[in-house]
Design an enzyme around this catalytic site. Structure first.
Site, PDB file in Angstrom:
ATOM      1  N   LYS A 236       8.909  -1.779  -2.258  1.00 52.99           N
ATOM      2  CA  LYS A 236       9.745  -2.580  -3.152  1.00 52.99           C
ATOM      3  C   LYS A 236       8.902  -3.155  -4.279  1.00 52.99           C
ATOM      4  CE  LYS A 236      12.976  -4.919  -0.978  1.00 52.99           C
ATOM      5  NZ  LYS A 236      13.317  -5.994  -0.011  1.00 52.99           N
TER       6      LYS A 236
ATOM      7  N   ARG B  94      11.206 -11.774  -0.544  1.00 49.12           N
ATOM      8  CA  ARG B  94      11.674 -10.472  -0.057  1.00 49.12           C
ATOM      9  C   ARG B  94      10.533  -9.703   0.597  1.00 49.12           C
ATOM     10  NH1 ARG B  94      13.791  -7.866  -5.608  1.00 49.12           N
ATOM     11  NH2 ARG B  94      15.123  -6.670  -4.192  1.00 49.12           N
TER      12      ARG B  94
ATOM     13  N   GLY C  57      13.842  -4.247  11.342  1.00 47.99           N
ATOM     14  CA  GLY C  57      13.164  -5.355  11.995  1.00 47.99           C
ATOM     15  C   GLY C  57      12.418  -6.269  11.036  1.00 47.99           C
TER      16      GLY C  57
ATOM     17  N   MET D 272      11.811  -8.906   8.002  1.00 46.30           N
ATOM     18  CA  MET D 272      12.627 -10.066   7.675  1.00 46.30           C
ATOM     19  C   MET D 272      13.571  -9.790   6.520  1.00 46.30           C
ATOM     20  SD  MET D 272      11.668 -13.961   6.750  1.00 46.30           S
ATOM     21  CE  MET D 272      12.006 -13.750   5.013  1.00 46.30           C
TER      22      MET D 272
ATOM     23  N   ARG E 269      14.413   2.830  -5.867  1.00 42.96           N
ATOM     24  CA  ARG E 269      13.544   3.703  -5.053  1.00 42.96           C
ATOM     25  C   ARG E 269      14.150   5.096  -5.092  1.00 42.96           C
ATOM     26  NH1 ARG E 269      15.532   0.592   0.276  1.00 42.96           N
ATOM     27  NH2 ARG E 269      17.681   0.847  -0.290  1.00 42.96           N
TER      28      ARG E 269
ATOM     29  N   HIS F 123      19.568   4.930  23.108  1.00 44.50           N
ATOM     30  CA  HIS F 123      19.071   5.922  24.056  1.00 44.50           C
ATOM     31  C   HIS F 123      19.741   7.284  23.818  1.00 44.50           C
ATOM     32  CE1 HIS F 123      19.155   8.047  27.988  1.00 44.50           C
ATOM     33  NE2 HIS F 123      17.907   7.648  28.046  1.00 44.50           N
TER      34      HIS F 123
ATOM     35  N   SER G 229      -3.193  34.348  20.704  1.00 44.75           N
ATOM     36  CA  SER G 229      -1.945  33.680  20.370  1.00 44.75           C
ATOM     37  C   SER G 229      -1.907  32.394  21.182  1.00 44.75           C
ATOM     38  CB  SER G 229      -0.751  34.571  20.720  1.00 44.75           C
ATOM     39  OG  SER G 229       0.434  33.872  20.463  1.00 44.75           O
TER      40      SER G 229
ATOM     41  N   CYS H 186       2.655  31.095  19.528  1.00 40.77           N
ATOM     42  CA  CYS H 186       3.953  31.592  19.961  1.00 40.77           C
ATOM     43  C   CYS H 186       4.717  30.582  20.805  1.00 40.77           C
ATOM     44  CB  CYS H 186       3.793  32.904  20.722  1.00 40.77           C
ATOM     45  SG  CYS H 186       2.809  32.730  22.217  1.00 40.77           S
TER      46      CYS H 186
ATOM     47  N   TYR I 210      -0.421  33.307  11.568  1.00 41.84           N
ATOM     48  CA  TYR I 210       1.045  33.317  11.612  1.00 41.84           C
ATOM     49  C   TYR I 210       1.554  32.330  12.654  1.00 41.84           C
ATOM     50  CZ  TYR I 210       0.702  36.011  15.937  1.00 41.84           C
ATOM     51  OH  TYR I 210       0.428  36.394  17.217  1.00 41.84           O
TER      52      TYR I 210
HETATM   53  P1  ADP Z   1      16.622  -5.259   1.143  1.00 41.62           P
HETATM   54  O1  ADP Z   1      15.223  -4.931   1.494  1.00 41.62           O
HETATM   55  O2  ADP Z   1      17.496  -5.472   2.314  1.00 41.62           O
HETATM   56  O3  ADP Z   1      17.181  -4.310   0.127  1.00 41.62           O
HETATM   57  P2  ADP Z   1      16.329  -7.138  -1.028  1.00 41.62           P
HETATM   58  O4  ADP Z   1      15.036  -7.850  -1.120  1.00 41.62           O
HETATM   59  O5  ADP Z   1      16.514  -6.018  -1.963  1.00 41.62           O
HETATM   60  O6  ADP Z   1      16.566  -6.723   0.480  1.00 41.62           O
HETATM   61  O7  ADP Z   1      17.392  -8.270  -1.255  1.00 41.62           O
HETATM   62  C1  ADP Z   1      18.662  -8.382  -0.678  1.00 41.62           C
HETATM   63  C2  ADP Z   1      19.698  -8.603  -1.754  1.00 41.62           C
HETATM   64  O8  ADP Z   1      19.386  -9.715  -2.567  1.00 41.62           O
HETATM   65  C3  ADP Z   1      19.817  -7.417  -2.675  1.00 41.62           C
HETATM   66  O9  ADP Z   1      21.156  -7.218  -3.017  1.00 41.62           O
HETATM   67  C4  ADP Z   1      19.030  -7.845  -3.853  1.00 41.62           C
HETATM   68  O10 ADP Z   1      19.455  -7.186  -5.002  1.00 41.62           O
HETATM   69  C5  ADP Z   1      19.299  -9.339  -3.911  1.00 41.62           C
HETATM   70  N1  ADP Z   1      18.216 -10.081  -4.545  1.00 41.62           N
HETATM   71  C6  ADP Z   1      16.924 -10.074  -4.186  1.00 41.62           C
HETATM   72  N2  ADP Z   1      16.181 -10.834  -5.003  1.00 41.62           N
HETATM   73  C7  ADP Z   1      17.034 -11.345  -5.926  1.00 41.62           C
HETATM   74  C8  ADP Z   1      16.865 -12.198  -7.043  1.00 41.62           C
HETATM   75  N3  ADP Z   1      15.684 -12.658  -7.393  1.00 41.62           N
HETATM   76  N4  ADP Z   1      17.943 -12.507  -7.757  1.00 41.62           N
HETATM   77  C9  ADP Z   1      19.162 -12.033  -7.400  1.00 41.62           C
HETATM   78  N5  ADP Z   1      19.386 -11.232  -6.352  1.00 41.62           N
HETATM   79  C10 ADP Z   1      18.341 -10.884  -5.622  1.00 41.62           C
HETATM   80 MG    MG Z   2      17.344  -4.166  -1.581  1.00 42.31          MG
END
Ligand code: ADP
Ligand code: MG
Ligand code: MG
Length: 887
Positions: free
Chosen positions: A22, A91, A100, A102, A335, A451, A779, A847, A867
């Site tokens: 990110k 974030r 998992g 945050m 991304r 599972h 093989s 093989c 191969y």
């Molecule tokens: P995830 O990893 O779950 O995509 P994000 O970090 O992208 O989490 O954030 C979750 C939501 O909050 C997303 O919709 C993102 O666009 C929004 N968001 C994150 N940072 C900001 C910000 N600074 N201002 C407004 N919206 C935000």
């Molecule tokens: Mg996001």
């Protein structure tokens, strides 16, 4: 000193290791001049240091302060300042996105004072309190670990009191009192007050992100995906922009093209007056992105421009998150986007046609796993089938069968020839035998890492999981689907593991167009997807260094594999040629008391074997055919010892004489082994049973001579299984050479052929130099090599504990599926190195089933095999991956 904090402007997309995915992409967008709210990223190294010592690394806090001050200066406000607050989001963002981690906390910096400042600043009190209640909710849940339900219940109660279900109907006053309720929730469930100090909010959130690296879910996911545990996650601090200000604001997600088909167009969702995840959380109905054009043409046009910039820049499909604040567009994430298998092939060739990438790059944009998905048979869409439910597409394929509700019934019915679908609420290790017996698995609970899903994918079995709209009642043996549909045990259903759809009754299955194309069906090529696959395959073939052969035991499979592009046979097993009507001959052979008796049985088997080989050599004319001499232990061809004992005992009790049974029982008892996998089999049989391997070699060479006389070009490679010592091999090889002389004298045909061995015991790999003195090719039999290296027999362990190992992440994937590079793979590498040292130019292949596994193919390319060989259906997958490996 290590630099722990990077301004968005200091990074770029290649810095994913340090800044996480990110953060690296936020930096890339910032430097492209796109409107990204300013911010900074705390590195994965800081996280690593924190987790190692349990404390913030020295200097981190000061560095964060420096960057925060710079951000404040630039924005002209201070974090949480009461009259004019700067707010930020915290974030998480690791190198690989993973479950998992945050969840993001928005609106950090709000407290009882600054909420008023925000209200005044925006001239909107409702908005300020909406933002504040969101902060307490997100912070409470993700940083303080309070169950989200407590907050949900409180907001639902507030809406209920207003007689509404729409959050927009809550006014400033409602939200102000909701804030108070939320604060009480925090005190009650976290045992502390919601922190009012802005910097403390931020620091606690950062720490929580660091710590989320080690949640159970994250740890297990990393083990399964083989992601190193010490990478750590980065933390992004991003100044807030607000989509929840009013109706001229909003938030959205978009793809630069259709992730399902690859088609160009406008794909995405938008929600007015909303923040963050609202758009995907389903709190209100979103509108299609295209409608933004009418609401706010300026933002829409700008967004379209940015999306085409991003696609041109990343040269791939991108997905994005954006927010509009009072008519001003902001980019919050991008991304390279996930896509379906079909879209992957289409997009790769579309990008080539647009001149964005070349074909070398195009083959890297698709995978063998995706190709395999496209080759699964599919349900005939035109058959008017009745869909009764939809769940998660956990493991692809199309399965039809009778519903059973427990493992026992699944096994029982499938033994009697019924096709069954195992239906459970969720599965556990007790269901394994049923899962193996079933055509497919359906569960009403659990996601893609449940599972059922994990094990089904491991077995390559169709699975639809988490169909929560159906009720599975295993006691009454019925499942109920929406609309009053009741399915009893024994009723037929069809499940589509590629789409997650569940149908009542038997839906006809058709071959996929991609398979029709591989089969040579010209009409299939009209399809855009097939055309894309064809182009990619052609290029992969032109690039690859390794040849691809097939494992085939009969002419039919050989022909099909050849159509699929196989360049010979890497493994032709001879044991099935000993079954069926020939079983009697084999029994007699095993029971023979005298040499004459044995020789005469062998003489009877000879022409039968020869005919098999003639057909196979004809189908593979001009291509190498590796034929393995008999491998399995002999008792496999004899009756079951328990059954036989019972029969003899019953006869004795009745005073009957059953001479034949008695003799058979003695033989079976003599051959009975505690560990057949490690018993009298392979080359050991050849050494112990005079004439057996000689007969097989004669059948092979006579067949080759016959083909040569008929004008064919037979290329025979005789392979001796389970060799552990060169002496074993030499003993057998001598006999083969003698047979070859005889056949030459008798037929007058001079044959060029090779005699080689399988390397499937650790000792063989370790003494490969000695073995290569005598063997003309190797093989690698990686199935047995895996068993003998790990010391477990596949049949015994797969059902016993593999699911537990997979769930705990001890195996990312079963070592029978994908080669265990560090252990089994290392033996392969040693075998290659030692073998070639002794005999440069030694022909080397594999093989085992691993020959058709994408990841293993890359490994075999890396260690320099000539191969890989795999089942006919996997041949295209191996071709593609071998091409990608060379690229
Ligand atoms: P995830 O990893 O779950 O995509 P994000 O970090 O992208 O989490 O954030 C979750 C939501 O909050 C997303 O919709 C993102 O666009 C929004 N968001 C994150 N940072 C900001 C910000 N600074 N201002 C407004 N919206 C935000
Ligand atoms: Mg996001
Ligand atoms: Mg073997």
């Amino acid at each position: 000193m290590t630099k722990f904090v990077f301004d968005f402007a200091e990074g770029n997309r290649d810095m994913k290791d340090l800044l996480g995915g990110k953060g690296a992409n936020l930096a890339e967008m910032t430097n492209l001049g796109l409107p990204v709210p300013p911010g900074f990223t705390i590195t994965t190294e800081a996280c690593h240091a924190f987790l190692k010592s349990g404390r913030e690394p020295e200097g981190l806090s000061e560095e964060v302060s420096t960057h925060l001050e710079a951000l404040e200066a630039r924005m002209g406000k201070k974090l949480g300042q009461s009259d004019n607050p700067l707010l930020v989001s915290v974030r998480s963002g690791a190198k690989f996105s993973m479950p998992g981690m945050m969840e993001t906390v928005l609106n950090i910096g709000l407290n009882d004072q600054s909420v008023r400042g925000l209200a005044a600043q925006a001239g909107n009190e409702r908005f300020a309190f909406d933002s504040y209640r969101r902060l307490i909710q997100m912070f409470g849940k993700t940083v303080l670990g309070i169950h989200g339900e407590y907050f949900e219940e409180a907001i639902d109660a507030a809406k209920h009191a207003k007689g509404t279900t729409n959050d927009l109907d809550l006014d400033a006053e409602d939200l102000r009192s909701l804030v108070e309720t939320y604060k009480d929730v925090v005190i009650k469930h976290a045992g502390r007050e919601f922190p009012q100090e802005p910097r403390e909010q931020m620091d606690l959130a950062v720490k929580a992100v660091f710590e989320s690296w080690n949640t159970d879910r994250a740890v297990i996911y990393r083990r399964q995906e083989r992601i190193p545990g010490d990478l750590g996650t980065a933390v992004n601090i991003c100044s807030m922009v607000f989509g929840n200000l009013d109706m001229t604001s909003g938030t959205g997600v978009a793809f630069t093209r259709d992730p399902a088909s690859g088609a160009k167009g406008v794909y995405g969702d938008y929600l007015q007056n909303a923040q963050g995840e609202d758009v995907v959380a389903g709190i209100r109905n979103t509108i299609p992105l295209a409608d933004l054009e009418e609401i706010d043409k300026t933002s829409y046009d700008e967004l379209m421009n940015i999306m085409s910039t991003l696609e041109g820049h990343y040269k791939d499909l991108c997905d994005i998150e954006f927010t509009v604040e009072r008519g001003k567009l902001w980019m919050l994430q991008t991304r390279v986007g996930k896509r379906t298998a079909a879209a992957a092939f289409r997009i790769a060739t579309q990008l080539v046609d647009q001149g964005l990438i070349d074909m070398d790059e195009a083959i890297q944009r698709v995978t063998g796993a995706q190709l395999a998905q496209l080759m699964f048979p599919r349900f005939d869409e035109s058959s008017g089938m009745k869909q009764i439910a939809k769940g998660m597409n956990a493991s692809p394929g199309a399965a039809v069968g009778r519903v059973v509700f427990d493992s026992y019934t699944a096994v029982k019915w499938s033994r009697s020839g019924e096709k069954v679908i195992l239906v459970r609420r969720e599965t556990n290790p007790d269901d394994l035998n049923g899962m193996i017996a079933a055509e497919g698995i359906l569960t009403s609970r659990g996601g893609k890492t449940s599972h059922a899903a994990v094990v089904a994918r491991g077995m390559g079995k169709t699975c639809v999981c988490g169909v929560d709209s159906i009720d599975v009642d295993t006691k009454s043996r019925v499942m109920r689907a929406p609309g009053g549909v009741v399915v009893q045990e024994g009723d037929v259903i069809s499940i589509d593991g590629t789409s997650g759809k569940v149908y009542l009754g038997e839906v006809p299955v058709v071959a996929s167009p991609v398979v029709r194309f591989f089969e040579g069906d010209e009409t299939a090529v009209g399809d855009e997807l097939v055309a894309a696959v064809a182009r990619i395959m052609e290029h992969a073939d032109s690039k690859r260094r390794m040849a691809v052969r097939t494992n085939a035991d009969n002419a039919e499979d050989s022909e099909r594999a050849r159509r699929f592009g196989a360049q010979g046979i890497g493994l032709c097993r001879t044991e099935h040629m000993f079954l069926g009507e020939r079983r009697q001959l084999v029994e007699d052979l095993i029971l023979a008391d005298t040499d004459e008796e044995r020789d005469s049985r062998l003489a009877e088997l000879l022409p039968l074997q020869r005919a098999d080989f003639v057909a196979i050599l004809e189908a593979m004319d001009g291509l190498p055919v590796t034929i393995r001499l008999l491998d399995p232990p002999l008792h496999e061809f004899l009756p079951d010892i328990t059954e036989l004992s019972v029969r003899v005992a019953v006869a004795e009790a009745r005073g009957e004489e059953r001479e034949g049974d008695l003799r058979m029982l003695q033989a079976v008892s003599r051959l009975h082994e505690q560990n057949p996998m490690l018993g009298l089999r392979g080359v050991r049989l050849g050494v112990v049973i005079p004439g057996l391997f000689a007969m097989q070699s004669r059948a092979i060479l006579e067949a080759a001579a016959e083909r040569a006389k008929a004008g064919g070009d037979p290329q025979v490679e005789i392979m001796v299984p389970l060799v552990g010592a060169v002496q074993e091999f030499e003993t057998v090889k001598q006999d083969i050479i003698q047979v070859a002389r005889d056949v030459r004298a008798e037929t007058g045909v001079f044959l060029d052929f090779l005699v080689g061995t399988m390397i499937e015991l650790p000792r063989a790999a370790l003494t490969a130099d000695q073995i290569a003195e005598a063997a003309e090719f190797f093989s690698f039999g990686t199935n047995d090599l895996t068993q003998t290296t790990w010391g477990f027999s596949r049949d015994d362990v797969e059902a016993a504990f593999f699911s537990a190992y997979l769930e705990k992440g001890i195996f990312g994937v079963s070592p029978f599926e994908s080669i265990d590079r560090e252990g089994v793979g290392e033996l392969v590498r040693i075998g290659v190195e030692k073998g070639r040292l002794m005999r440069p130019g030694l022909k080397l292949g594999v093989c085992g089933e691993h020959g058709g596994d994408p990841d293993s193919v890359h490994f075999f390319d890396m260690v320099g095999l000539d191969y890989v060989s795999c089942s006919p259906f996997r041949v295209p997958v191996a071709r593609l991956e071998a091409g990608r490996a060379s690229g």
